[in-house]
Design a protein around this motif. Structure first.
Motif, mmCIF file in Angstrom:
data_model
loop_
_atom_site.group_PDB
_atom_site.id
_atom_site.type_symbol
_atom_site.label_atom_id
_atom_site.label_comp_id
_atom_site.label_asym_id
_atom_site.label_seq_id
_atom_site.Cartn_x
_atom_site.Cartn_y
_atom_site.Cartn_z
ATOM 1 N N VAL A 1 0.799 -1.217 -0.172
ATOM 2 C CA VAL A 1 0.063 0.147 -0.189
ATOM 3 C C VAL A 1 0.894 1.258 -0.123
ATOM 4 O O VAL A 1 0.640 2.206 -0.718
ATOM 5 C CB VAL A 1 -0.914 -0.050 0.981
ATOM 6 C CG1 VAL A 1 -1.740 1.311 1.117
ATOM 7 C CG2 VAL A 1 -1.871 -1.327 1.028
ATOM 8 N N VAL B 1 -3.843 -0.640 -4.056
ATOM 9 C CA VAL B 1 -5.001 -0.160 -3.307
ATOM 10 C C VAL B 1 -5.475 -1.124 -2.364
ATOM 11 O O VAL B 1 -5.208 -2.183 -2.102
ATOM 12 C CB VAL B 1 -6.252 0.293 -4.250
ATOM 13 C CG1 VAL B 1 -6.035 1.124 -5.357
ATOM 14 C CG2 VAL B 1 -6.605 -1.153 -4.964
ATOM 15 N N GLN B 2 -6.137 -0.614 -1.196
ATOM 16 C CA GLN B 2 -6.677 -1.422 -0.070
ATOM 17 C C GLN B 2 -8.058 -0.933 0.385
ATOM 18 O O GLN B 2 -7.833 0.011 1.098
ATOM 19 C CB GLN B 2 -5.677 -1.674 0.962
ATOM 20 C CG GLN B 2 -6.092 -2.524 2.107
ATOM 21 C CD GLN B 2 -6.129 -4.057 1.727
ATOM 22 O OE1 GLN B 2 -5.487 -4.481 0.726
ATOM 23 N NE2 GLN B 2 -7.043 -4.886 2.596
ATOM 24 N N ASN B 3 -9.238 -1.093 -0.275
ATOM 25 C CA ASN B 3 -10.487 -0.451 0.317
ATOM 26 C C ASN B 3 -11.706 -1.448 -0.241
ATOM 27 O O ASN B 3 -11.342 -2.526 -0.749
ATOM 28 C CB ASN B 3 -10.756 0.923 -0.549
ATOM 29 C CG ASN B 3 -10.760 0.926 -2.028
ATOM 30 O OD1 ASN B 3 -11.486 0.131 -2.697
ATOM 31 N ND2 ASN B 3 -9.433 1.447 -2.690
ATOM 32 N N PHE C 1 -2.700 -0.708 -10.287
ATOM 33 C CA PHE C 1 -3.192 -0.901 -9.002
ATOM 34 C C PHE C 1 -2.559 -2.322 -8.076
ATOM 35 O O PHE C 1 -3.078 -2.348 -7.022
ATOM 36 C CB PHE C 1 -4.629 -0.785 -8.789
ATOM 37 C CG PHE C 1 -5.299 0.505 -8.818
ATOM 38 C CD1 PHE C 1 -4.476 1.657 -8.810
ATOM 39 C CD2 PHE C 1 -6.557 0.589 -8.752
ATOM 40 C CE1 PHE C 1 -5.135 2.817 -8.668
ATOM 41 C CE2 PHE C 1 -7.416 2.028 -9.042
ATOM 42 C CZ PHE C 1 -6.237 2.917 -8.830
ATOM 43 N N THR D 1 -7.426 -3.569 5.842
ATOM 44 C CA THR D 1 -8.037 -2.223 5.244
ATOM 45 C C THR D 1 -7.976 -1.105 6.064
ATOM 46 O O THR D 1 -7.697 -0.113 5.789
ATOM 47 C CB THR D 1 -9.316 -2.764 4.786
ATOM 48 O OG1 THR D 1 -9.118 -3.837 3.961
ATOM 49 C CG2 THR D 1 -9.866 -1.523 3.976
ATOM 50 N N ALA E 1 -5.986 -0.727 8.763
ATOM 51 C CA ALA E 1 -4.547 -0.256 8.915
ATOM 52 C C ALA E 1 -4.289 0.777 7.710
ATOM 53 O O ALA E 1 -3.779 1.733 7.932
ATOM 54 C CB ALA E 1 -3.676 -1.480 9.116
ATOM 55 N N ALA E 2 -4.302 -0.213 6.557
ATOM 56 C CA ALA E 2 -4.115 0.843 5.049
ATOM 57 C C ALA E 2 -4.743 2.214 5.163
ATOM 58 O O ALA E 2 -4.100 3.167 4.901
ATOM 59 C CB ALA E 2 -4.407 -0.159 3.972
ATOM 60 N N GLN E 3 -6.105 2.139 5.513
ATOM 61 C CA GLN E 3 -6.790 3.358 5.478
ATOM 62 C C GLN E 3 -6.216 4.429 6.444
ATOM 63 O O GLN E 3 -6.268 5.449 6.058
ATOM 64 C CB GLN E 3 -8.348 3.272 5.612
ATOM 65 C CG GLN E 3 -8.868 2.575 4.658
ATOM 66 C CD GLN E 3 -9.264 3.238 3.332
ATOM 67 O OE1 GLN E 3 -9.355 4.381 3.281
ATOM 68 N NE2 GLN E 3 -9.317 2.803 2.206
ATOM 69 N N LEU F 1 -3.161 4.449 7.465
ATOM 70 C CA LEU F 1 -1.814 4.766 7.521
ATOM 71 C C LEU F 1 -1.407 5.528 6.112
ATOM 72 O O LEU F 1 -0.543 6.305 6.008
ATOM 73 C CB LEU F 1 -0.594 3.489 7.453
ATOM 74 C CG LEU F 1 -0.616 3.082 8.878
ATOM 75 C CD1 LEU F 1 -0.087 1.621 8.888
ATOM 76 C CD2 LEU F 1 0.054 4.011 9.853
ATOM 77 N N PHE F 2 -2.036 5.041 5.006
ATOM 78 C CA PHE F 2 -1.895 5.302 3.689
ATOM 79 C C PHE F 2 -3.042 5.746 3.089
ATOM 80 O O PHE F 2 -3.403 5.115 2.239
ATOM 81 C CB PHE F 2 -1.049 4.303 2.849
ATOM 82 C CG PHE F 2 0.115 3.895 3.613
ATOM 83 C CD1 PHE F 2 1.417 4.668 3.819
ATOM 84 C CD2 PHE F 2 0.153 2.794 4.119
ATOM 85 C CE1 PHE F 2 2.546 4.208 4.195
ATOM 86 C CE2 PHE F 2 1.472 2.176 4.779
ATOM 87 C CZ PHE F 2 2.434 2.914 4.779
ATOM 88 N N ASN G 1 -3.163 6.389 -1.071
ATOM 89 C CA ASN G 1 -2.709 5.102 -1.660
ATOM 90 C C ASN G 1 -3.655 4.161 -1.716
ATOM 91 O O ASN G 1 -4.143 3.508 -2.784
ATOM 92 C CB ASN G 1 -1.528 4.566 -1.264
ATOM 93 C CG ASN G 1 -0.169 5.628 -1.718
ATOM 94 O OD1 ASN G 1 -0.219 6.523 -2.522
ATOM 95 N ND2 ASN G 1 1.065 5.089 -1.160
ATOM 96 N N ALA G 2 -4.130 3.945 -0.530
ATOM 97 C CA ALA G 2 -5.290 2.799 -0.474
ATOM 98 C C ALA G 2 -6.228 3.075 -1.118
ATOM 99 O O ALA G 2 -7.321 1.944 -1.419
ATOM 100 C CB ALA G 2 -5.610 2.683 1.426
ATOM 101 N N ASN G 3 -6.746 4.275 -1.271
ATOM 102 C CA ASN G 3 -7.988 4.780 -2.052
ATOM 103 C C ASN G 3 -7.966 5.007 -3.604
ATOM 104 O O ASN G 3 -8.630 5.670 -4.213
ATOM 105 C CB ASN G 3 -8.902 5.650 -1.598
ATOM 106 C CG ASN G 3 -9.308 5.090 -0.157
ATOM 107 O OD1 ASN G 3 -10.220 4.230 0.008
ATOM 108 N ND2 ASN G 3 -9.034 6.120 0.872
ATOM 109 N N GLY G 4 -6.694 4.473 -4.285
ATOM 110 C CA GLY G 4 -6.437 4.702 -5.640
ATOM 111 C C GLY G 4 -5.624 5.885 -6.183
ATOM 112 O O GLY G 4 -5.853 6.277 -7.209
ATOM 113 N N SER G 5 -4.932 6.575 -5.098
ATOM 114 C CA SER G 5 -4.379 7.792 -5.689
ATOM 115 C C SER G 5 -5.049 8.640 -6.363
ATOM 116 O O SER G 5 -4.489 8.928 -7.623
ATOM 117 C CB SER G 5 -2.787 7.347 -6.278
ATOM 118 O OG SER G 5 -2.478 6.220 -5.577
#
Lengths: 553, 192
Positions: free
Chosen positions: A189, A194-196, A243, B35, B37-39, B41-42, B45-49
């Motif tokens: 990530v 992506v991670q959502n 992605f 998810t 943690a990623a949301q 911290l990042f 990025n996690a949501n598609g830049s």
């Protein structure tokens, strides 16, 4: 910096990272399987499963547990897909049709990850993260535990016990795969994966066009997809999708991930049989073959043969700008040598001999360095064969790692070696004989069309999962046939090799004498490389001449 | 075999329970926690830049788009940059259809940019692996600078400066390939 210098440094960094991980990680895995202690969470799990972790199993019970677990896994994964439309987070996608659901269940449970569907249009988030990704962990673990049972077969003597499948499976998952996946997800990530759980985010571009940006818990699946040598993409373009693999650094990280367990397991092997040199010898064979195929793939791609390739000026059809030829060829040789099957570029559009290299690399039986666990036991079977061939030459009873190779062992080895080529060649022949199967070929104008079919069966039989993607495989014939080939190509060899391990475990170790062939020296390494290339090469050479060789020479 | 039957049946019971436990742990808890943690911290990025121009979401800077002739062009795409259906063309290296497409694209790119067909680089006439490649080679960007400057009434130097700002070399000097991100480059043009 020249392209060549940069490309060589890229390969060099990958090798350096693997070398750095080799001892600590291989040693850690050896301790995981040698430890007598269970973690508290593991004890809780065994209670829920209803198993006694102290009860060692014979090879037959070990195999039955494995088959039962995998069979149930196929059923659950099939049901999840069929019931997708009732489940949450399915993005409004319908139930997966039965033929495709069967193929996909067989594919993910057999660690193949052949995908005859386009994920964006077929699989909702839930099926991917609660079904496919779970098998990415578990099928990888199943491969590893078989290798561990085989190692015990060599290490133990005068016993019929090889360990406990449920304990090995749980430890592999909780102590090896999951911790790396947790850290690795965040690394991916951080690099842009992506991670959502978004169902798609609409944007309107600066020229006023709308575009839906896809979502999904991709990083948490990508990490285990590579680490477990699975290869099934969250998106259709797999690791070519920005992605899944956003930049050259994530690309190198992913290649590292798919190689690290198969490579480090040779260390685990050396430690557990108490002769590290044997592990180095096996690694030497794997590494030499991988290096040769990496060189060949890179050479052919940068040479750029083919009328279309030359019209374009370089082999960039199906490749991403950020990776180019070198990083694409490195990924291709690593994914086909490890039974991963993830791709960061379209193998179908590779140069004739570049694509042929990927195809031939799978045909070696996925031993360079092979899939998680499968690579090690596959190579050990070939080592037994090599010792036998050498024994025939000098007229001595062959032995490997202090175990005698008798008629019973050789029967099992022979069956093991014959299984996959039989499935691949029979499958491809039947397909070429059927009009409905031939109609799925995309590049119909050259021998390339035959290569697409041969590639499909080679990929399925060797549990790789990559494709010459032009082929329209989502028809009843391919879904059924490839599903069967994947399961048989996975579990028949597994049962045979467990039987072999059971047979070795019962033997008394034979003392090393002057007549014993040392199996850790350069002579044996060379012989084993020769056996790998000759046995598989001769098996597949006629088929290769009809496809990539006819097209490329 | 009859004596094995109870054992086999028992193994299936264990298998079902084990698979359910693993599905909860690996299929539900793991992706949810990751998810979260990623949301945290990042988030970006996690949501598609996703990138904004004038306050509006216009693109992901990792996913290519198509543009008109006042803009820098992305590579050909097998899916016309439909981000919900990534794919490559899958044409073989000797495909006559692909040869035809490449010749045609070469003519079009040369004409659009007013350059000789021999100056058109390989990435300008080939479709990428994902169909969503946001990047082009520096060579392809270079032949587009004059046209974009002319069409937008900008100086060549201004456009070249933006190209440079959106160009990345090889990571660490040797990983991957040098490239120009067309999405961020065009967004920069739009924001002028």
């Amino acid at each position: 910096m020249s392209d060549t210098a940069a490309g060589l440094l890229q390969v060099g960094l990958l090798v350096a990272l693997l070398a750095a991980a080799y001892r600590p990680f291989g040693g850690y895995m050896a301790r995981v399987y040698s430890s007598g202690k269970d973690l508290r969470i593991e004890r809780g799990a065994y209670k829920l499963f209803g198993v006694d972790p102290k009860a060692d199993q014979t090879w037959a019970v070990y195999a039955r547990s494995l088959i039962a677990f995998s069979a149930i896994s196929v059923v659950l994964l099939y049901l999840l897909q069929r019931l997708q439309h009732y489940l949450p987070l399915s993005l409004g996608l319908p139930s997966v049709p039965s033929g495709l659901a069967w193929n996909t269940a067989a594919s993910f449970v057999s660690n193949t990850n052949w995908q005859s569907y386009s994920p964006e249009q077929t699989m909702g988030h839930l099926v991917q993260f609660a079904g496919l990704a779970v098998q990415n962990f578990l099928s990888a673990a199943v491969g590893i535990v078989v290798a561990i049972a085989v190692i015990r077969g060599f290490a133990r003597s005068k016993t019929d016990r090889l360990g406990n499948f449920w304990v090995d499976l749980t430890r592999t998952t909780l102590r090896i795969l999951l911790p790396i996946a947790v850290v690795g997800t965040l690394v991916l990530v951080a690099m842009g994966v992506v991670q959502n759980f978004s169902g798609g985010h609409e944007v309107t571009s600066v020229v006023g066009q709308t575009q839906t940006i896809p979502g999904g818990p991709v990083a948490s699946q990508e990490i285990i997809k590579e680490l477990g040598t699975n290869g099934g993409g969250y998106y259709n373009a797999n690791s070519g999708h920005p992605f899944e693999n956003p930049n050259p650094l994530s690309n190198l990280f992913e290649i590292f991930l798919l190689l690290v367990i198969p490579v480090a397991l040779t260390r685990t092997f050396g430690l557990m049989i108490k002769d590290k040199r044997q592990g180095y010898a096996i690694l030497g064979v794997m590494g030499t073959i991988w290096a040769a195929f990496t060189f060949a793939a890179t050479f052919f791609e940068t040479q750029g043969a083919g009328t279309a390739t030359q019209a374009a000026g370089a082999a960039m059809e199906g490749k991403e700008t950020r990776f180019g030829e070198w990083a694409s060829a490195l990924f291709a040789s690593s994914t086909t040598g490890t039974s991963t099957g993830a791709v960061n570029s379209a193998h179908d559009s590779f140069t004739p001999l570049g694509g042929g290299t990927a195809l031939f690399h799978m045909m070696l039986g996925e031993v360079s360095p092979g899939g998680t666990g499968t690579g090690l036991y596959g190579m050990l079977v070939l080592a037994v064969l090599t010792v036998f061939v050498a024994g025939l030459m000098v007229g001595r009873t062959p032995e490997y790692l202090k175990k005698k190779i008798t008629a019973r062992e050789m029967k099992l080895v022979s069956l093991y070696i014959l299984t996959t080529p039989t499935l691949v060649l029979a499958g491809a022949s039947i397909a070429m004989g059927l009009a409905v199967a031939r109609a799925s070929i995309f590049n119909t104008d050259s021998p390339h069309g035959f290569s697409e079919v041969l590639y499909a069966f080679t990929s399925a039989g060797n549990n790789n999962g990559s494709a010459f993607g032009g082929i329209s495989a989502n028809i009843p014939f391919y879904n059924t046939a490839l599903g069967l080939v994947m399961l048989l190509g996975r579990f028949v060899p597994m049962v045979l090799v467990l039987a072999l391990a059971g047979s070795f475990a019962q033997q008394q170790p034979v003392p090393i004498t002057q007549g014993t062939l040392p199996t850790h020296k350069a002579l044996f390494v060379t012989m084993l490389i020769g056996v790998v290339l000759i046995v598989t090469g001769l098996t597949y050479f006629p088929a290769l001449t009809l496809g990539p060789l006819a097209e490329g020479l | 075999m009859a004596s094995n039957l109870p054992g086999s049946v028992r193994q299936f019971g264990v298998a079902i329970r084990a698979l359910l436990v693993f599905t909860v742990a690996l299929g539900i808890i793991y992706p949810l926690v990751m998810t979260g943690a990623a949301q945290a911290l990042f988030h970006g990025n996690a949501n598609g830049s996703i990138v904004k121009v004038n306050g509006k979401d216009v693109a992901s800077d990792l996913i290519g788009q198509t543009y008109g002739k006042q803009w820098f062009q992305t590579r050909p795409s097998a899916v016309d940059y439909n981000a919900m259906g990534s794919a490559a063309s899958q044409y073989g290296p000797n495909s006559p259809e692909l040869v035809k497409l490449i010749d045609q694209r070469r003519q079009e790119v040369a004409e659009l940019n007013g350059v000789d067909p021999s100056q058109v680089p390989p990435d300008a006439v080939t479709a990428s692996g994902s169909g969503l490649d946001p990047d082009i080679s520096p060579a392809y960007a270079a032949i587009q600078v004059d046209r974009v400057a002319r069409e937008r009434g900008l100086s060549v130097a201004e456009v070249q400066k933006l190209v440079k700002e959106n160009t990345k070399g090889r990571t660490l000097g040797f990983l991957g390939e040098p490239r120009v991100n067309v999405v961020t480059l065009n967004n920069a043009l739009a924001a002028l």
